[in-house]
Scaffold this motif. Structure first.
Motif, short mmCIF file in Angstrom:
data_model
loop_
_atom_site.label_atom_id
_atom_site.label_comp_id
_atom_site.label_asym_id
_atom_site.label_seq_id
_atom_site.Cartn_x
_atom_site.Cartn_y
_atom_site.Cartn_z
N HIS A 1 53.60 28.12 104.98
CA HIS A 1 53.66 26.90 105.78
C HIS A 1 52.26 26.49 106.23
N HIS A 2 52.04 25.18 106.27
CA HIS A 2 50.77 24.64 106.76
C HIS A 2 51.06 23.42 107.61
N GLU A 3 50.28 23.21 108.65
CA GLU A 3 50.55 22.14 109.61
C GLU A 3 50.49 20.74 108.98
N LEU A 4 49.79 20.57 107.88
CA LEU A 4 49.70 19.26 107.24
C LEU A 4 50.85 18.99 106.28
N LEU A 5 51.64 20.01 106.01
CA LEU A 5 52.73 19.87 105.05
C LEU A 5 54.08 19.85 105.76
N SER A 6 55.04 19.15 105.17
CA SER A 6 56.35 18.97 105.80
C SER A 6 57.32 20.12 105.55
N GLY A 7 56.98 21.03 104.63
CA GLY A 7 57.88 22.13 104.34
C GLY A 7 57.16 23.31 103.71
N PRO A 8 57.90 24.36 103.36
CA PRO A 8 57.28 25.54 102.74
C PRO A 8 56.69 25.20 101.37
N CYS A 9 55.73 25.99 100.95
CA CYS A 9 55.07 25.72 99.69
C CYS A 9 54.58 27.02 99.06
N ARG A 10 54.01 26.88 97.88
CA ARG A 10 53.39 28.01 97.19
C ARG A 10 51.87 27.84 97.30
N GLU B 1 39.50 31.36 109.62
CA GLU B 1 38.34 31.46 110.50
C GLU B 1 37.09 30.76 109.98
N ASN B 2 36.99 30.54 108.67
CA ASN B 2 35.77 29.96 108.11
C ASN B 2 35.76 28.43 108.20
N GLU B 3 34.57 27.88 108.02
CA GLU B 3 34.43 26.43 107.88
C GLU B 3 35.29 25.98 106.70
N ARG B 4 36.05 24.89 106.87
CA ARG B 4 36.95 24.47 105.81
C ARG B 4 37.24 22.97 105.89
N ASN B 5 37.66 22.43 104.76
CA ASN B 5 37.97 21.01 104.68
C ASN B 5 39.25 20.83 103.86
N ALA B 6 40.27 20.26 104.49
CA ALA B 6 41.57 20.08 103.84
C ALA B 6 41.73 18.66 103.32
N ILE B 7 42.20 18.53 102.09
CA ILE B 7 42.45 17.23 101.47
C ILE B 7 43.91 17.19 101.04
N LEU B 8 44.70 16.31 101.66
CA LEU B 8 46.12 16.20 101.35
C LEU B 8 46.34 15.03 100.39
N ILE B 9 46.93 15.31 99.24
CA ILE B 9 47.22 14.29 98.23
C ILE B 9 48.73 14.07 98.18
N ARG B 10 49.13 12.80 98.27
CA ARG B 10 50.54 12.45 98.15
C ARG B 10 50.74 11.74 96.81
N THR B 11 51.60 12.31 95.97
CA THR B 11 51.80 11.76 94.64
C THR B 11 52.65 10.49 94.69
N GLU B 12 52.75 9.84 93.55
CA GLU B 12 53.49 8.58 93.46
C GLU B 12 54.96 8.76 93.83
N ASN B 13 55.52 9.93 93.53
CA ASN B 13 56.94 10.16 93.85
C ASN B 13 57.14 10.91 95.17
N GLY B 14 56.08 10.99 95.98
CA GLY B 14 56.21 11.53 97.33
C GLY B 14 55.93 13.01 97.50
N ARG B 15 55.59 13.71 96.43
CA ARG B 15 55.25 15.13 96.57
C ARG B 15 53.89 15.28 97.26
N GLU B 16 53.74 16.41 97.95
CA GLU B 16 52.49 16.68 98.66
C GLU B 16 51.77 17.88 98.07
N ILE B 17 50.48 17.71 97.82
CA ILE B 17 49.63 18.80 97.32
C ILE B 17 48.41 18.88 98.23
N LEU B 18 48.19 20.04 98.80
CA LEU B 18 47.09 20.24 99.73
C LEU B 18 46.02 21.13 99.10
N THR B 19 44.78 20.67 99.16
CA THR B 19 43.65 21.45 98.67
C THR B 19 42.70 21.71 99.82
N ILE B 20 42.31 22.96 100.03
CA ILE B 20 41.40 23.31 101.13
C ILE B 20 40.15 23.96 100.58
#
Length: 213
Positions: free
Chosen positions: A79-88, A131-150
């Motif tokens: 789980h991640h705070e930027l995502l609406s549900g569980p993920c891999r 704990e480290n410096e990080r930058n999260a980029i949330l991508i929402r696909t055309e059909n509504g799926r969410e992919i998060l890259t940190i």
């Protein structure tokens, strides 16, 4: 601004600095051997900031790796705070010999960007994720799926560079930023994604399939 040059712009100041040291060492010292060290540093720095083209898979259902490196961990039901549900979650470690330009794992719109300052622990440690410096980029696909890259800075890395803004439309495999020197990148995929990699696999950004919808 395009980021398709052979060497990324952010690396030019480092290359120039080592180049000047090489010139000064060769000019002011009788032995040219003294100039070898800064010369090697110049060559390595230019090589480190290389920015090769990649062949993105034609299958539009394929999710590509956002980074070069080695898969060091795969977590299920994360789980991640930027995502609406569980993920891999797939964690990729980049050493200093890998290409450090990051790419979009899938086409979509940048829904959010969140930067967090932090420590500079070794990027292969699990606690570096929090704990480290990080930058999260949330991508929402055309059909509504969410992919998060940190993007996560490491022990040597001291600068995360993000080339995209919120609202940007990205294409799969498009360059999105880089992390200077050794670092880590994590990608969060929907639970229904079929994974194409396992722990220990080596991957290339924009080219290696890591999952498929």
């Amino acid at each position: 601004m395009k980021h398709d040059s052979l060497i990324v712009f952010e690396g030019l100041p480092f290359i120039a600095a080592f180049g000047v040291l090489t010139f000064l060492a060769a000019f002011f010292f009788e032995s040219l051997w003294i100039a070898v060290i800064p010369l090697v540093a110049t060559i390595f720095t230019a090589w480190f900031f290389r920015n090769p083209d990649r062949r993105v898979p034609e299958n539009e259902k394929v999710i590509v790796s956002p980074a070069d490196g080695k898969v060091i961990r795969i977590d299920e039901g994360f789980h991640h705070e930027l995502l609406s549900g569980p993920c891999r979650k797939i964690s990729i470690f980049m050493n200093v010999f890998n290409v450090h330009v990051n790419r979009a794992p899938y086409s979509g719109t940048v829904a959010a960007i969140r930067y967090n300052p932090g420590s500079f622990l070794s990027a292969n440690l699990d606690k570096a994720s929090e704990e480290n410096e990080r930058n999260a980029i949330l991508i929402r696909t055309e059909n509504g799926r969410e992919i998060l890259t940190i993007q996560i800075a490491g022990l040597i890395a001291r600068r995360i560079v993000c080339w995209v803004d919120k609202g940007a439309n990205l294409k799969r495999g498009e360059r999105i930023g880089l992390i200077r020197f050794g670092s880590r990148l994590e990608v969060f995929l929907p639970m229904e994604t079929k994974l194409c990699v396992a722990k220990g696999d080596k991957v290339q950004a924009g080219q290696t399939p890591i999952g498929i919808f």
